[in-house]
Design an enzyme around this catalytic site. Structure first.
Site, PDB file in Angstrom:
ATOM      1  CB  CYS A 153      65.868 -28.749  70.355  1.00  0.00           C
ATOM      2  SG  CYS A 153      66.425 -28.183  68.786  1.00  0.00           S
ATOM      3  CD  GLU A 186      49.452  -9.904  58.542  1.00  0.00           C
ATOM      4  OE1 GLU A 186      49.698 -11.099  58.803  1.00  0.00           O
ATOM      5  OE2 GLU A 186      48.994  -9.540  57.445  1.00  0.00           O
ATOM      6  CD  GLU A 240      59.496 -31.790  63.177  1.00  0.00           C
ATOM      7  OE1 GLU A 240      60.112 -31.109  63.997  1.00  0.00           O
ATOM      8  OE2 GLU A 240      59.210 -31.405  62.044  1.00  0.00           O
ATOM      9  CG  HIS A 275      63.330 -22.454  74.068  1.00  0.00           C
ATOM     10  ND1 HIS A 275      64.045 -23.453  74.675  1.00  0.00           N
ATOM     11  CD2 HIS A 275      63.454 -22.656  72.740  1.00  0.00           C
ATOM     12  CE1 HIS A 275      64.560 -24.240  73.751  1.00  0.00           C
ATOM     13  NE2 HIS A 275      64.219 -23.778  72.566  1.00  0.00           N
ATOM     14  CD1 TRP A 297      61.611 -29.213  61.128  1.00  0.00           C
ATOM     15  CD2 TRP A 297      63.502 -28.210  61.748  1.00  0.00           C
ATOM     16  NE1 TRP A 297      61.648 -29.198  62.498  1.00  0.00           N
ATOM     17  CE2 TRP A 297      62.784 -28.591  62.909  1.00  0.00           C
ATOM     18  CE3 TRP A 297      64.726 -27.554  61.890  1.00  0.00           C
ATOM     19  CZ2 TRP A 297      63.266 -28.333  64.192  1.00  0.00           C
ATOM     20  CZ3 TRP A 297      65.196 -27.299  63.173  1.00  0.00           C
ATOM     21  CH2 TRP A 297      64.478 -27.685  64.312  1.00  0.00           C
ATOM     22  CG  HIS A 353      71.709 -29.212  69.445  1.00  0.00           C
ATOM     23  ND1 HIS A 353      71.610 -29.103  70.806  1.00  0.00           N
ATOM     24  CD2 HIS A 353      70.667 -28.509  68.937  1.00  0.00           C
ATOM     25  CE1 HIS A 353      70.559 -28.358  71.104  1.00  0.00           C
ATOM     26  NE2 HIS A 353      69.960 -27.984  69.986  1.00  0.00           N
TER      27      HIS A 353
HETATM   28  N1  GLN Z   1      73.216 -24.776  65.613  1.00  0.00           N
HETATM   29  C1  GLN Z   1      71.871 -24.322  65.652  1.00  0.00           C
HETATM   30  C2  GLN Z   1      71.791 -23.015  66.418  1.00  0.00           C
HETATM   31  O1  GLN Z   1      72.490 -22.851  67.348  1.00  0.00           O
HETATM   32  C3  GLN Z   1      70.956 -25.318  66.296  1.00  0.00           C
HETATM   33  C4  GLN Z   1      69.543 -24.813  66.341  1.00  0.00           C
HETATM   34  C5  GLN Z   1      68.549 -25.807  66.845  1.00  0.00           C
HETATM   35  O2  GLN Z   1      68.873 -26.734  67.499  1.00  0.00           O
HETATM   36  N2  GLN Z   1      67.306 -25.600  66.581  1.00  0.00           N
HETATM   37  O3  GLN Z   1      70.999 -22.158  66.137  1.00  0.00           O
HETATM   38 ZN    ZN Z   2      68.253 -26.965  69.673  1.00  0.00          ZN
END
Ligand code: GLN
Ligand code: ZN
Length: 754
Positions: free
Chosen positions: A643, A16, A604, A694, A560, A641
């Site tokens: 993050c 919510e 992580e 973001h 995750w 990749h």
């Molecule tokens: N390939 C994914 C995307 O572009 C990578 C997402 C991420 O790094 N959290 O959404």
């Molecule tokens: Zn990312």
């Protein structure tokens, strides 16, 4: 015996808070309406905790975005540029959280980082030499009163000064300890005001105590708290730690004049031996974190009772969660698709409250509660699922060769250059494109059986075609299909692999209004059918430019997901790696020349203590990634990749993943990582994100150009890629298109200029 929890999922049973906040962002509801929703949720959650019989009920664990940010704002840690916007307190708060672009000005958001070893992200407070740390906010007091008004005397929680100042970044010459005096004044004012309002206990969260601490830091911590606690008056202080053990400060901690100490018996491997070696003072309450706040498996009551027996010599105990329940979904109550054979094994936040209560009952009166205990014992004795022999064999048969890709990186680079013929500073994106309403609706309709598969697929193909056309039009070099078929980069794979279970409503907050729904690893993992091949192949058929295949790597899938607790993380990761390896080889066999294997969450689960990094994690996590791509042809370019997080300290391990190209988030942390790349002469080609996805702000061409030049100051041009810092799925279409156009223009200008 009493029960306590450290914090509760504030986003609400059905997210919510997320929906209300997003409506506020879109200006569909007013600030007052958002505040009212917050109040409604807080009241509901307090009531629920009361009903479940929890004795220590937290307040101020609620937040519109992040509690670290709340604490910074409470203490006036608001950089000048945000104050200069002269917005309302709530608007300033969201400007810090998300950036602001409008009449009042243009500012980027604060940096965001992973909260210790979780997938929750906190906003990093920024401090400069002029920051005047002082109590200016009210939330902790108003929410305490709010609870009192509905008849609940809560235990307010707040991030403690040691952790707050340790996690902040410093732009001037001052450091954390230079702000201790001001922090002592501010926190002691909080103590006084709370005491006056009738507060009995205050929980100070000090998770930074589970990190590796230098002797100097331990001294600082001790001095800080000796002074601060001298001012606590009648207020009782609970010093709450979580996410590990406090081996570097245990003795100092138990010597402090606090009234309770919260220790994590789930992740804190050495907690028990610390207690055994150094004792626990009998004038303090031990808040024993015995219910796992991070995973969804039911507690093994018998094991917990055995532990509690060992704790008997240490005086009165409060049964507690190991960390805030923020990290688990709200309730099993909304899961209608899973059978009770399965859900019997799970406990989400609400069910963990029941567990606390069960254990309390059993401890207090075993005879009357024998049934509760027996039911739990029976559950843990049963076999949950039948094992997959074939997977076990495959893992046994692995040899060193399976983890090494040949020829080596530099040779592959030449071969790939020849084949792909990309310009210098090639441009690309991270994979996903905006998940618009109709994209989500298409998936929802298909899931509910409202449309046929052909209709569902046709829609996705249309979106892919438009996405590819757009990328071609603006001149990106390496294209993507856009990931319109994916709800989430991990759940999507979880749903397609054997051994996984997925939920309907089991959302967990990741940052701000973003929630994720981690799948559950239930049994042995394997792949029975290709997962991504059809859409990738379709996208590639539409263009002569290379389209990247897009996969999630084994370590991220593991990190995750809610992992099993009956086999090691290493074993689970290898199972995943073998499944994703099959997918990689299928993509390659279907003409996909570039394959990105995302390891967004690689860092992580890195142990919080450096001494454990390799032996407990990197020594199997990095090879697991290599296993996924070790068998591809030299011509196939492997991307990865990652993050938000700090990569600098594991930069060599990241290079050892042996990908051909890596892109990562960097824009929010000011490209600090470039120095680290340079220092070790990083071999892999890199795409440090050139703008922050973001935030809805559109970066200008000049801004991106400057960023590219900054990158080129540190890295050889032939190794640099130009891309946003993460996937675009959470963004709107207009800002995405505008930003990407600017990105391509900036790259072209730099190419022309060098
Ligand atoms: N390939 C994914 C995307 O572009 C990578 C997402 C991420 O790094 N959290 O959404
Ligand atoms: Zn990312």
């Amino acid at each position: 015996m009493k029960t306590s929890i450290i914090g509760f999922p504030r986003v609400g049973e059905l997210r919510e808070l997320k929906f209300a906040t997003e409506k506020y962002f879109r200006k569909e509801i007013s600030a007052e309406e958002l505040e009212a929703k917050g109040k409604e949720l807080r009241t509901k959650h307090w009531q629920l905790l009361v009903d479940q019989g929890i004795d220590f009920i937290p307040s101020n664990d609620f937040s519109f975005f992040d509690t670290t940010l709340d604490t910074a704002v409470l203490l006036n840690i608001i950089p000048e540029k945000y104050q200069a916007l002269h917005l309302s307190p709530l608007e300033t708060y969201f400007a810090l959280a998300r950036g602001y672009q409008g009449k009042a000005g243009d500012v980027t958001a604060l940096a965001m980082k992973k909260w210790f070893n979780t997938n929750y992200h906190y906003m990093v407070p920024e401090i400069d030499d002029d920051t005047k740390l002082k109590l200016v906010g009210e939330k902790i007091f108003t929410t305490f009163n709010e609870a009192k008004e509905v008849g609940v005397v809560t235990k307010p929680t707040i991030i403690g000064p040691f952790t707050l100042l340790k996690l902040s970044t410093y732009h001037g010459s001052k450091q954390a300890s230079d702000f201790y005096e001001d922090a002592i004044t501010a926190y002691s004012q909080i103590f006084a005001q709370l005491a006056e309002l009738g507060c009995e206990w205050l929980q100070l969260d000090e998770p930074a105590l589970v990190l590796d601490l230098s002797l100097a830091e331990v001294k600082q911590f001790k001095a800080l708290y000796q002074k601060l606690l001298a001012k606590k008056g009648n207020l009782k202080i609970l010093m709450q730690t979580y996410f590990g053990d406090v081996r570097d400060v245990y003795q100092e901690l138990i010597d402090l004049p606090v009234d309770g100490i919260g220790l994590d018996f789930v992740e804190g491997r050495k907690i028990l031996s610390l207690l055994e070696d150094y004792g626990f003072p009998n004038d303090k309450l031990l808040f024993a974190g015995i219910i796992n706040g991070k995973n969804i498996w039911k507690n093994d009551y018998q094991a917990t009772l055995t532990l509690l027996e060992k704790l008997q010599p240490y005086g009165d105990i409060v049964l507690n969660t190991s960390c805030s329940l923020l990290h688990v979904p709200f309730t099993l109550g909304n899961e209608s698709l899973l059978s009770t054979d399965v859900t019997n094994y799970f406990a989400f936040a609400v069910e963990k409250l029941t567990e606390l209560n069960d254990l309390k009952q059993i401890v207090e009166n075993k005879e009357d509660n024998q049934d509760l205990l027996n039911a739990n014992i029976t559950l843990f004795e049963q076999q949950r699922f039948s094992e997959n022999e074939q997977v076990a064999q495959q893992i046994k048969a692995l040899t060193e060769k399976d983890f090494i890709r040949l020829p080596e990186l530099e040779k592959r680079a030449v071969i790939q250059e020849d084949k792909l013929k990309l310009p210098i500073l090639p441009t690309t994106t991270i994979g996903s494109f905006p998940q618009t309403k109709e994209v989500k609706l298409n998936r929802a309709k298909f899931r509910k059986g409202e449309i046929a598969e052909t209709e569902y697929t046709a829609f996705n193909q249309e979106k892919i075609a438009a996405c590819v056309a757009f990328q071609e039009k603006i001149g990106l070099d390496v294209l993507v299909h856009g990931e319109f078929e994916r709800n989430d980069m991990v759940e999507y794979f979880g749903e397609s692999l054997e051994g996984y279970l997925f939920t309907e409503k089991a959302w967990v907050q990741s940052y701000g209004t973003r929630c994720v729904k981690p799948p559950i690893i239930w049994g042995d993992v394997s792949r029975s059918n290709p997962i991504t091949v059809a859409y990738s192949k379709y996208a590639q058929s539409l263009t002569d430019k290379p389209v990247k295949g897009m996969l999630t790597g084994p370590v991220t899938i593991l990190n995750w997901s809610f992992p099993r607790e009956d086999i090691s993380l290493r074993e689970s990761t290898l199972q995943l790696a073998l499944a994703i390896q099959e997918e990689v080889l299928d993509l390659e066999a279907n003409g996909i020349e570039i394959i990105q294997i995302d390891e967004a969450a690689l860092r992580e689960k890195l142990p919080l203590r450096q001494t454990d990094w390799h032996s407990e994690y990197l020594d199997w996590a990095i090879p697991a990634f290599r296993l996924v791509h070790s068998k591809v042809q030299p011509t196939t370019q492997i991307h990865t990749h990652m993050c938000y997080s700090e990569f600098s300290d594991i930069i060599q391990d990241i290079d050892n993943m042996d990908a051909d190209v890596i892109s990562f988030e960097a824009s929010r942390s000011n490209l600090d990582i470039l120095d680290a790349l340079k220092a070790i002469d990083f071999r892999t080609q890199v795409g440090p994100g050139v703008y922050d996805i973001h935030s809805p702000r559109v970066p200008s061409v000049e801004e991106i150009e400057t960023t590219i030049y900054n990158i080129l100051n540190k890295l050889p041009i032939e190794k640099v890629w130009v891309n946003p810092d993460c996937g675009l799925k959470t963004r709107g279409v207009p800002e995405t298109e505008a930003s990407l156009k600017n990105l391509v223009l900036a790259a072209k200008k730099v190419r022309g200029g060098v």
